[in-house]
Write a protein that holds these residues in place. Sequence first.
Motif, PDB file in Angstrom:
ATOM      1  N   GLY A  70       0.798  -1.211   0.000  1.00 50.88           N
ATOM      2  CA  GLY A  70       0.000   0.000   0.000  1.00 50.88           C
ATOM      3  C   GLY A  70       0.838   1.272   0.000  1.00 50.88           C
ATOM      4  O   GLY A  70       1.863   1.340   0.672  1.00 50.88           O
ATOM      5  N   THR A  71       0.402   2.263  -0.743  1.00 50.22           N
ATOM      6  CA  THR A  71       1.039   3.587  -0.726  1.00 50.22           C
ATOM      7  C   THR A  71       0.043   4.613  -1.240  1.00 50.22           C
ATOM      8  O   THR A  71      -0.902   4.276  -1.954  1.00 50.22           O
ATOM      9  N   SER A  72       0.263   5.872  -0.867  1.00 49.82           N
ATOM     10  CA  SER A  72      -0.559   6.940  -1.452  1.00 49.82           C
ATOM     11  C   SER A  72       0.297   7.984  -2.145  1.00 49.82           C
ATOM     12  O   SER A  72      -0.215   8.803  -2.908  1.00 49.82           O
ATOM     13  N   MET A 110       2.254   4.318  -8.859  1.00 51.59           N
ATOM     14  CA  MET A 110       1.816   3.587  -7.681  1.00 51.59           C
ATOM     15  C   MET A 110       2.349   2.161  -7.664  1.00 51.59           C
ATOM     16  O   MET A 110       2.477   1.537  -6.611  1.00 51.59           O
ATOM     17  N   SER A 111       2.672   1.629  -8.823  1.00 50.84           N
ATOM     18  CA  SER A 111       3.195   0.262  -8.899  1.00 50.84           C
ATOM     19  C   SER A 111       4.624   0.142  -8.377  1.00 50.84           C
ATOM     20  O   SER A 111       5.101  -0.967  -8.107  1.00 50.84           O
ATOM     21  N   ILE A 149      -1.793  -1.344  -3.668  1.00 46.98           N
ATOM     22  CA  ILE A 149      -3.090  -0.814  -3.259  1.00 46.98           C
ATOM     23  C   ILE A 149      -2.921   0.677  -2.985  1.00 46.98           C
ATOM     24  O   ILE A 149      -1.999   1.082  -2.287  1.00 46.98           O
ATOM     25  N   SER A 150      -3.810   1.498  -3.522  1.00 49.66           N
ATOM     26  CA  SER A 150      -3.771   2.925  -3.210  1.00 49.66           C
ATOM     27  C   SER A 150      -5.178   3.401  -2.907  1.00 49.66           C
ATOM     28  O   SER A 150      -5.875   3.936  -3.772  1.00 49.66           O
ATOM     29  N   SER A 160      -4.603   2.161   2.711  1.00 48.50           N
ATOM     30  CA  SER A 160      -3.840   1.340   1.764  1.00 48.50           C
ATOM     31  C   SER A 160      -3.069   0.212   2.444  1.00 48.50           C
ATOM     32  O   SER A 160      -3.142  -0.955   2.031  1.00 48.50           O
ATOM     33  N   GLY A 161      -2.297   0.552   3.482  1.00 48.86           N
ATOM     34  CA  GLY A 161      -1.481  -0.456   4.154  1.00 48.86           C
ATOM     35  C   GLY A 161      -2.314  -1.526   4.821  1.00 48.86           C
ATOM     36  O   GLY A 161      -1.979  -2.721   4.774  1.00 48.86           O
TER      37      GLY A 161
END
Length: 354
Positions: free
Chosen positions: A62-64, A93-94, A113-114, A119-120
């Motif tokens: 996960g990241t934003s 995001m990948s 996942i964003s 996300s995390g």
Amino acid sequence: LVDGTSTPVFYVKQELPQIPSHLSTFNSRNNRLILLALEKMEESITNAIETYGAGRIGIIFGTSTSGIDEGVKALKENANELPAEYLYTLQEMSSPSEFIKEYFSLKGIAYTISTACTSGARSFIEASYLLKNKICDVVIVGGSDSVNELTLNGFHSLEAISHKVVSPFSRNRSGINIGEGAAIFLLSSSPGPIEVLGMGHSSDGFHPSAPHPQGLGAIMAMEMALEQAGINTSEVDYINLHGTGTIQNDQVESLAIGKVFNNDLCPASSTKPFIGHCLGSAGAQEVGICALLLSNLNRDGLIPPQVWNDERDDTLEEINFAKPDQKVFPRICMTNSYAFGGNNVSLILGKYSE
């Protein structure tokens, strides 16, 4: 901030490891935070690869922000034009999941996942599907985000940034403090010292940046997690609250906790006064906090206290806030994450029992 004001920021001070030269296309601060966490996990991940094979290890991360900071700096250093050699892949995001995949030469499924600040936490739910359907034997899950000016000023434009240290559920709360970090876990169907007992997720879709005023999505996520875990609220020993310190979040979260837990008010606290709001990484980091509380490392039974810088807001629903030096020795913890768009995730962790 762009208007000349300032805000407290929680950031990683220690020197971050360098990205290996053969992976230079992944050289962002966000990925270096991931690498710092990976170095602590390297032996466990290597053992999993040897046991199951490189094609049976998945990655859901996960990241934003990903590597957006590199893009901001490149624009500032080049008169608001990106240089010809700039790699857009740094801010895709990948990038986090692809970096981990290339770092370990894995061949299984890998994606990012964003869903903003869930996300995390959401990575655990997505990974559970891969395990349940036997697509993977082990999944690397977690989240990472790095402090950058774009994020800081974006939240400032929403009037969500606090100009003092965050004080969730306080009468005089004024917003969030941005943080950064990375947290990484190995999730599998095999027994381990910590179990993910229940997972709940929902999307109330009430507003782009505000939660449903009755907390319907947050309630649904908690109830789903409790049902999947097969427990009732009296069995939860500690709740890690989302607790951002914004007016709306704290109001709605206290309402949702009150609706679900009623009189079973176990100790609860927001850990964001200690680490800041780490956005896409927050849910994973707070899973890590709960896992540490459940582990044998917590020999004193201490739980994170609720930190105040002024006074509790008595207009909010009652929450049993954890006190300094309070000892619980939890066996079951719940952690909640909420995000823009009405995205909600609730995870329940417990000590493994035969």
